[in-house]
Scaffold this motif. Structure first.
Motif, PDB file in Angstrom:
ATOM      1  N   ASN A 297      19.912  14.193   9.494  1.00 17.03           N
ATOM      2  CA  ASN A 297      21.261  14.312   8.832  1.00 17.03           C
ATOM      3  C   ASN A 297      22.540  14.908   9.818  1.00 17.03           C
ATOM      4  OD1 ASN A 297      20.538  16.911   9.215  1.00 17.03           O
ATOM      5  ND2 ASN A 297      20.273  17.544   7.211  1.00 17.03           N
ATOM      6  N   ALA A 298      23.403  15.176   9.181  1.00 15.15           N
ATOM      7  CA  ALA A 298      24.426  15.591   9.751  1.00 15.15           C
ATOM      8  C   ALA A 298      24.546  16.690  10.684  1.00 15.15           C
ATOM      9  CB  ALA A 298      25.661  15.843   9.034  1.00 15.15           C
ATOM     10  N   GLU A 299      23.413  17.779  10.374  1.00 17.01           N
ATOM     11  CA  GLU A 299      23.144  18.963  11.334  1.00 17.01           C
ATOM     12  C   GLU A 299      22.299  18.674  12.424  1.00 17.01           C
ATOM     13  OE1 GLU A 299      21.742  22.413   8.909  1.00 17.01           O
ATOM     14  OE2 GLU A 299      20.230  21.240   8.134  1.00 17.01           O
ATOM     15  N   ARG A 300      22.054  17.217  12.738  1.00 18.57           N
ATOM     16  CA  ARG A 300      21.058  17.069  13.689  1.00 18.57           C
ATOM     17  C   ARG A 300      19.476  17.345  13.047  1.00 18.57           C
ATOM     18  NH1 ARG A 300      21.250  20.685  16.602  1.00 18.57           N
ATOM     19  NH2 ARG A 300      22.718  21.988  15.403  1.00 18.57           N
ATOM     20  N   ARG A 301      19.351  17.579  12.023  1.00 16.13           N
ATOM     21  CA  ARG A 301      17.963  17.914  11.496  1.00 16.13           C
ATOM     22  C   ARG A 301      17.027  16.627  11.114  1.00 16.13           C
ATOM     23  NH1 ARG A 301      16.060  22.429   9.614  1.00 16.13           N
ATOM     24  NH2 ARG A 301      18.078  23.441   9.199  1.00 16.13           N
ATOM     25  N   ILE A 302      16.188  16.505  11.946  1.00 17.13           N
ATOM     26  CA  ILE A 302      15.002  15.497  11.811  1.00 17.13           C
ATOM     27  C   ILE A 302      13.959  15.729  10.903  1.00 17.13           C
ATOM     28  CG2 ILE A 302      13.490  13.851  13.299  1.00 17.13           C
ATOM     29  CD1 ILE A 302      15.041  15.158  15.967  1.00 17.13           C
ATOM     30  N   SER A 303      13.892  14.939   9.967  1.00 14.02           N
ATOM     31  CA  SER A 303      13.050  15.265   8.804  1.00 14.02           C
ATOM     32  C   SER A 303      12.011  14.004   8.612  1.00 14.02           C
ATOM     33  CB  SER A 303      13.894  15.561   7.177  1.00 14.02           C
ATOM     34  OG  SER A 303      14.766  16.644   7.572  1.00 14.02           O
ATOM     35  N   PRO A 304      10.851  14.349   8.155  1.00 11.48           N
ATOM     36  CA  PRO A 304       9.913  13.444   8.007  1.00 11.48           C
ATOM     37  C   PRO A 304       9.919  12.652   6.888  1.00 11.48           C
ATOM     38  CG  PRO A 304       8.984  15.729   7.496  1.00 11.48           C
ATOM     39  CD  PRO A 304      10.357  15.802   7.964  1.00 11.48           C
ATOM     40  N   VAL A 305       9.765  11.650   7.068  1.00  6.81           N
ATOM     41  CA  VAL A 305       9.438  10.299   5.785  1.00  6.81           C
ATOM     42  C   VAL A 305       8.224   9.800   5.578  1.00  6.81           C
ATOM     43  CG1 VAL A 305      10.473   8.116   4.827  1.00  6.81           C
ATOM     44  CG2 VAL A 305      11.957   9.585   5.969  1.00  6.81           C
ATOM     45  N   ARG A 306       7.336   9.889   4.777  1.00  6.46           N
ATOM     46  CA  ARG A 306       6.315   9.569   4.755  1.00  6.46           C
ATOM     47  C   ARG A 306       5.775   8.664   3.553  1.00  6.46           C
ATOM     48  NH1 ARG A 306       6.863  10.849   8.876  1.00  6.46           N
ATOM     49  NH2 ARG A 306       5.959  12.562  10.274  1.00  6.46           N
ATOM     50  N   LYS A 307       5.010   7.686   3.773  1.00  2.65           N
ATOM     51  CA  LYS A 307       4.744   6.603   3.010  1.00  2.65           C
ATOM     52  C   LYS A 307       3.964   7.220   1.788  1.00  2.65           C
ATOM     53  CE  LYS A 307       2.196   3.348   4.372  1.00  2.65           C
ATOM     54  NZ  LYS A 307       1.836   2.236   5.126  1.00  2.65           N
ATOM     55  N   VAL A 308       4.367   6.835   0.538  1.00  2.00           N
ATOM     56  CA  VAL A 308       3.471   7.131  -0.656  1.00  2.00           C
ATOM     57  C   VAL A 308       2.887   6.046  -1.328  1.00  2.00           C
ATOM     58  CG1 VAL A 308       4.734   9.460  -0.920  1.00  2.00           C
ATOM     59  CG2 VAL A 308       5.559   7.428  -2.065  1.00  2.00           C
ATOM     60  N   MET A 309       3.476   4.790  -1.025  1.00  2.00           N
ATOM     61  CA  MET A 309       2.740   3.738  -1.611  1.00  2.00           C
ATOM     62  C   MET A 309       3.009   2.329  -0.574  1.00  2.00           C
ATOM     63  SD  MET A 309       6.025   2.731  -4.222  1.00  2.00           S
ATOM     64  CE  MET A 309       5.219   1.235  -4.510  1.00  2.00           C
ATOM     65  N   LYS A 310       2.209   1.422  -0.684  1.00  2.00           N
ATOM     66  CA  LYS A 310       2.241   0.296   0.168  1.00  2.00           C
ATOM     67  C   LYS A 310       3.630  -0.575  -0.061  1.00  2.00           C
ATOM     68  CE  LYS A 310      -2.834  -0.285   0.491  1.00  2.00           C
ATOM     69  NZ  LYS A 310      -3.898  -1.461   0.152  1.00  2.00           N
ATOM     70  N   PRO A 311       4.001  -1.024   1.071  1.00  2.25           N
ATOM     71  CA  PRO A 311       5.328  -1.717   0.861  1.00  2.25           C
ATOM     72  C   PRO A 311       5.004  -3.028  -0.113  1.00  2.25           C
ATOM     73  CG  PRO A 311       5.018  -1.225   3.127  1.00  2.25           C
ATOM     74  CD  PRO A 311       3.531  -1.008   2.492  1.00  2.25           C
ATOM     75  N   LEU A 312       5.834  -3.127  -0.963  1.00  2.00           N
ATOM     76  CA  LEU A 312       5.756  -4.314  -1.846  1.00  2.00           C
ATOM     77  C   LEU A 312       5.775  -5.661  -1.234  1.00  2.00           C
ATOM     78  CD1 LEU A 312       8.152  -3.164  -4.717  1.00  2.00           C
ATOM     79  CD2 LEU A 312       5.707  -2.806  -4.721  1.00  2.00           C
ATOM     80  N   ALA A 313       6.705  -5.679  -0.194  1.00  2.13           N
ATOM     81  CA  ALA A 313       6.736  -6.919   0.677  1.00  2.13           C
ATOM     82  C   ALA A 313       5.429  -7.141   1.742  1.00  2.13           C
ATOM     83  CB  ALA A 313       7.992  -6.852   1.413  1.00  2.13           C
ATOM     84  N   GLY A 314       4.721  -6.025   1.703  1.00  2.00           N
ATOM     85  CA  GLY A 314       3.782  -6.114   2.857  1.00  2.00           C
ATOM     86  C   GLY A 314       3.754  -5.334   4.144  1.00  2.00           C
ATOM     87  N   TYR A 315       5.017  -5.121   4.463  1.00  2.24           N
ATOM     88  CA  TYR A 315       5.318  -4.410   5.780  1.00  2.24           C
ATOM     89  C   TYR A 315       6.381  -3.555   5.605  1.00  2.24           C
ATOM     90  CZ  TYR A 315       2.764  -8.860   7.684  1.00  2.24           C
ATOM     91  OH  TYR A 315       1.948  -9.733   7.820  1.00  2.24           O
ATOM     92  N   GLU A 316       6.292  -2.397   6.553  1.00  2.00           N
ATOM     93  CA  GLU A 316       7.420  -1.424   6.841  1.00  2.00           C
ATOM     94  C   GLU A 316       8.286  -2.170   7.591  1.00  2.00           C
ATOM     95  OE1 GLU A 316       5.801   2.483   7.871  1.00  2.00           O
ATOM     96  OE2 GLU A 316       3.821   1.848   7.162  1.00  2.00           O
ATOM     97  N   ASP A 317       9.390  -1.401   7.528  1.00  8.06           N
ATOM     98  CA  ASP A 317      10.770  -2.226   8.264  1.00  8.06           C
ATOM     99  C   ASP A 317      10.392  -2.274   9.776  1.00  8.06           C
ATOM    100  OD1 ASP A 317      12.634  -2.657   6.148  1.00  8.06           O
ATOM    101  OD2 ASP A 317      13.020  -0.617   6.188  1.00  8.06           O
ATOM    102  N   TRP A 318       9.773  -1.362  10.234  1.00  6.42           N
ATOM    103  CA  TRP A 318       9.652  -1.399  11.554  1.00  6.42           C
ATOM    104  C   TRP A 318       8.627  -2.553  12.217  1.00  6.42           C
ATOM    105  CZ3 TRP A 318       4.793  -0.496  14.208  1.00  6.42           C
ATOM    106  CH2 TRP A 318       3.923  -0.178  13.326  1.00  6.42           C
ATOM    107  N   GLN A 319       7.713  -2.782  11.263  1.00  7.66           N
ATOM    108  CA  GLN A 319       6.924  -3.974  11.496  1.00  7.66           C
ATOM    109  C   GLN A 319       7.218  -5.173  11.189  1.00  7.66           C
ATOM    110  OE1 GLN A 319       3.991  -2.268   8.303  1.00  7.66           O
ATOM    111  NE2 GLN A 319       2.215  -1.964   9.903  1.00  7.66           N
ATOM    112  N   VAL A 320       8.163  -5.367  10.532  1.00  8.11           N
ATOM    113  CA  VAL A 320       9.012  -6.656  10.169  1.00  8.11           C
ATOM    114  C   VAL A 320       9.657  -6.792  11.416  1.00  8.11           C
ATOM    115  CG1 VAL A 320      10.772  -7.956   8.968  1.00  8.11           C
ATOM    116  CG2 VAL A 320       9.204  -6.506   7.788  1.00  8.11           C
TER     117      VAL A 320
END
Length: 551
Positions: A297-320
């Motif tokens: 965010n704008a205060e340089r704070r790196i926060s975790p994003v953690r998967k709670v469900m499988k991607p509906l399209a089958g892949y996460e963005d980085w995998q695509v």
């Protein structure tokens, strides 16, 4: 005390806006610099601005210089901070420049439209009101002199000693989630991750060795340059992920022509947005609930994003993206995004101590995070600035009027912004019940300007600029000043960016969305562009339906 310039926190940044209102209810003072009366000006008896500097769009630099003039000529400087923390030779040049009588509020009043007495009072409050924090948004950066204004704001903060401790600073309010993280990771065409220029041989060799490729020492193209090159036939492919350029970028007719001119347009997104209508290939994206990663965010704070469900399209963005890269012949074989973060830490000094394990253990980390700051850096510039000699650099900020001028043919200035119930281009929120609060973009116009044109509330009006013409319904409002009209850009059929120009900032190429000379008049039917785009959208949706049926 708080100064908000070119930002509307309660609409554009509501979480931060609510925290700001809490602080104001506790007694903080507020200066609002905005051509429009945003909610913070008079939100309630307990939340209102001490000063509203209602400037003309495009005159930010002149106003900032006038504030600086008062601080210098009335000796409101923090001399101790300047001597200890700043380049004194550069300060001396700036002091002479800013003290020139042409920067006095009485002289700039004719440019900005802000009474000299208000500028003087606001400058005194900022310089003497205790901890002074400046928050700025796209109303600063989306100008031909956006970078100059940011430099001017930094000058004010250094001159008054409002940097390097909690509760002060120069604080950008980012336009979308994780803009800060994207910038940190080298999304600019001239920088590697960590804000290191591509011309730096040592940095370039570091990445070349790790990635096993040869990298260019010359910067790549910025987005407006890409469109120009595509129209010229020299830029033929584009991979767009998580951005709707066919709606959000200025001079939309030029953008659409560029998209049609390319041989390969790939769009990766959650929804079939407006840009997808021009795409040769569409790759489904994943939401934050469907992937692992981080947001910064704008205060340089790196926060975790953690998967709670499988991607509906089958892949996460980085995998695509990884699958696409491998298909193009470059081996990229991460098995988890934590490995990508390990690479970032290995190659980027300010992220050297960042890892998924540490983020999960601490909850979040503010960079720089390295051997000197193993738990991160909550407050930047506490002891020195991130420059070779550690000293703050004052820079001269000459006001140069925008090339976009009003004339008898285009006597009004159009400026644009957002509304609380719709997010950015509306690709997500238009699919929700939020349309009950904001179902269309409307043109705010002052009663005097409306009366001159025979316009009443709810009338359809044509807005014509040097770039194009569109039609919206009028909203008579005293929130805007005479001579200024305002609209949002959340609905593609509105065509708000059909009329914005291709002017841009001198340093960043950020489009000048906030200043467009227009004429407004009553009409009875949509514009030609709106008719053509409606037919185009209908055709694309029919083709999509046919493709779905065939599949």
């Amino acid at each position: 005390m708080i100064m908000v310039i070119g930002a509307n926190p309660t609409d554009g940044h509501p979480v931060f806006g609510s925290l700001m209102k809490k602080r104001l209810r506790q007694g903080a003072k507020l200066i609002v610099v905005d051509p429009r009366e945003i909610d913070l000006v008079r939100n309630s008896p307990h939340v209102k601005a001490d000063y509203h500097l209602k400037l003309r769009p495009g005159t930010n630099v002149a106003l900032i210089n006038a504030l600086g003039h008062v601080i210098v000529t009335e000796n409101l400087l923090d001399e101790a901070f300047i001597q200890e923390r700043c380049d004194t030779a550069a300060f001396a040049k700036w002091k002479t420049f800013i003290a020139d009588p042409r920067h006095a509020p009485e002289q700039t009043e004719g440019i900005t439209g802000v009474p000299a007495a208000d500028i003087r009072a606001a400058a005194r409050l900022y310089a003497t009101g205790g901890n002074g924090a400046i928050y700025y948004g796209l109303g600063v950066t989306e100008h031909s002199q956006g970078s100059t204004t940011v430099i001017g704001i930094a000058n004010l903060a250094m001159a008054t000693g409002n940097l390097g401790r909690e509760g002060v600073g120069v604080n950008p309010l980012r336009g979308q989630n994780n803009v800060q993280g994207s910038c940190d990771m080298g999304s600019f065409p001239h920088e590697f991750p960590g804000y290191r220029h591509v011309s730096d041989a040592e940095t370039r060799q570091l990445f070349e060795k790790d990635w096993n490729v040869i990298l260019e020492s010359e910067p790549g193209l910025r987005i407006p340059n890409m469109f120009d090159a595509a129209s010229d036939g020299t830029f033929m492919g584009l991979y767009v992920e998580g951005e709707d350029i066919a709606q959000s970028d200025p001079d939309i007719q030029h953008v659409h022509h560029a998209l049609r001119s390319m041989e390969c347009v790939i769009v990766q997104d959650l929804f079939l947005n407006e840009t997808a209508k021009f795409a040769h290939v569409f790759l489904p994206g994943s939401s934050f609930l469907e992937k692992n990663g981080t947001f910064t965010n704008a205060e340089r704070r790196i926060s975790p994003v953690r998967k709670v469900m499988k991607p509906l399209a089958g892949y996460e963005d980085w995998q695509v993206t990884q699958l696409l890269v491998n298909a193009m012949g470059y081996p990229m074989n991460y098995s988890h995004p934590s490995q990508i973060m390990d690479e970032i830490a290995r190659l980027t000094p300010t992220f050297a101590g960042v890892s998924y394990e540490k983020i999960d253990r601490l909850g979040s980390i503010q960079w720089p995070c390295n051997e000197e700051n193993p738990a991160g850096t909550p407050t930047m510039h506490a002891h020195e600035f991130m420059r070779p000699n550690g000293k703050g650099l004052f820079m001269l900020t000459e006001y140069v009027a925008t090339e976009e001028r009003t004339t008898r043919m285009f006597p009004l200035i159009l400026t644009t912004g957002r509304i609380l119930s719709q997010y950015n281009v509306g690709a997500q929120t238009r699919r929700t019940e939020n349309v009950a609060w904001h179902a269309e973009d409307r043109l705010e116009i002052h009663p005097h300007d409306a009366e001159d044109r025979g316009i009443i509330d709810g009338d359809w009006v044509g807005i014509k600029s040097r770039s194009g013409e569109t039609v919206l319904r009028a909203l008579i409002s005293e929130r805007v000043q005479p001579g200024v009209v305002y609209t949002t850009f959340h609905f593609p059929e509105s065509g708000a960016n059909v009329i914005t120009t291709d002017n841009s900032d001198w340093a960043t190429n950020c489009p000048e969305y906030k200043v467009t000379a227009v004429q407004v008049s009553k009409v009875t039917q949509p514009s030609e562009w709106q008719k053509q785009y409606s037919d185009f959208s209908k055709q694309q949706l029919e083709l999509l339906e046919q493709g779905t049926h065939y599949a």
